[in-house]
Design an enzyme around this catalytic site. Sequence first.
Site, mmCIF file in Angstrom:
data_model
loop_
_atom_site.group_PDB
_atom_site.id
_atom_site.type_symbol
_atom_site.label_atom_id
_atom_site.label_comp_id
_atom_site.label_asym_id
_atom_site.label_seq_id
_atom_site.Cartn_x
_atom_site.Cartn_y
_atom_site.Cartn_z
ATOM 1 N N HIS A 266 0.662 -1.104 -0.144
ATOM 2 C CA HIS A 266 -0.020 -0.012 0.030
ATOM 3 C C HIS A 266 0.831 1.221 -0.002
ATOM 4 O O HIS A 266 1.833 1.360 0.939
ATOM 5 C CB HIS A 266 -1.013 -0.115 1.236
ATOM 6 C CG HIS A 266 -1.907 1.152 1.396
ATOM 7 N ND1 HIS A 266 -2.815 1.491 0.321
ATOM 8 C CD2 HIS A 266 -2.005 2.002 2.124
ATOM 9 C CE1 HIS A 266 -3.543 2.666 0.734
ATOM 10 N NE2 HIS A 266 -2.898 2.932 1.758
ATOM 11 N N ASP A 283 -3.315 9.233 3.697
ATOM 12 C CA ASP A 283 -3.380 7.705 3.466
ATOM 13 C C ASP A 283 -5.152 7.703 2.746
ATOM 14 O O ASP A 283 -5.784 8.054 3.312
ATOM 15 C CB ASP A 283 -3.422 6.744 4.639
ATOM 16 C CG ASP A 283 -3.926 5.328 4.306
ATOM 17 O OD1 ASP A 283 -3.826 4.975 3.239
ATOM 18 O OD2 ASP A 283 -3.373 4.587 5.211
ATOM 19 N N CYS A 334 -3.992 3.374 -4.882
ATOM 20 C CA CYS A 334 -3.532 3.957 -3.902
ATOM 21 C C CYS A 334 -2.294 4.809 -4.364
ATOM 22 O O CYS A 334 -1.792 6.000 -3.995
ATOM 23 C CB CYS A 334 -3.049 3.121 -2.787
ATOM 24 S SG CYS A 334 -1.968 1.611 -3.330
#
Length: 375
Positions: A266, A283, A334
């Site tokens: 991630h 995030d 992401c």
Amino acid sequence: MMAAVTTNRKNTNLQAVKKRKRRSSDKPVSPSSAISRNSVARKVSIGREYHTRCRGSLRFKLLVRASVPKRKPKPRDCCGNNEENNRETSNLFGRNKAALRFDRDDCKILVEKESSTWGVRNCKNGYNNLKASLLRSIEEPFIPLKEEELAEVKSAFSGRNRMKVLVSHRNSNIDICGETLQCLMPTRWLNDEVVNLYLELLKEREARDPQKFFKCHFFNTFFYIKLVSGSCYNYQAVRRWTTQRKLGYDLVDCDIIFVPIHGCLHWTLAVINKRECKFQYLDSLNGVNPTVLNDLAKYLVDEVKDKSGQNIDVSSWDIEYVKDLPRQQNGYDCGMFMLKYIDFYSRGLRLQFSQKDMPYFRLRTAKEILRLRAQ
């Protein structure tokens, strides 16, 4: 004899003319004609009086205007928050003016930190840089791709270019082949080569036009891994990454320092925001990681001590896990969200994009990499 006759004729003609005049003057005057003559005379007198009064009023106004002192223009607000700037901002933003605004609080922070080593050394310069960034149109990061650009990207994604080196970046020694670039296709995860090359292009973009962007430093994806090598903090492992000879500038002079973080499949972003005295964590899945920000706080203290010999205290700096930011709605975007966080922050823009913009950002990033030029 002839002269006497001529004289008699002239006398006769004169007598006839006098009789005609006498007859015309002896005629009685009708009442209607008398009234019309009186009304005309009255209108003429009223008109003369009106014009006389107008001239007098005009003289009085001019006299009063000359006697009243001119108002001095109001002093310009140091934050530029006046009607002229508001009008300029409205013209620039158009329908998106609500998306961006010049924050008086930010300028206030700049003024308060003017004398601080870690603040903006010159309030005017800091304000100009801030204003230039915030007054930029929000539509600039969404410029549509042309047909030839789309065709170029589509060709680069094709299977026949899979093993072909498409571009080589000399400054970073990064080569991008077709297989590496295909990580920008839909549903793919971004790799280190593409991320690092794009960050190099952002650095070059700022160097081309420094007035349009904040002064930023973009660490590559291996910096944080090296900083915490061996599962513990190790400043010596990255001490030589930021020498003035290597960078061409001092890291401590940057407004914002971006640190991409890759862990557990991630991508996230950590930011040393020296302009606002913050350590930030972004995030796209709404996660938090206190360890990363603690490590960066230690790094900043050690970096300043090593490069300038100063001891700084960052205990008063804010720790911010940014909540009001675009979120990903899938399991593979992401990396693109992280790159766009960096792109928008370096422009001084709010994060005004969403999941539906990711297909466009993937194509645009591929185009910019193929042309080795970020816009």
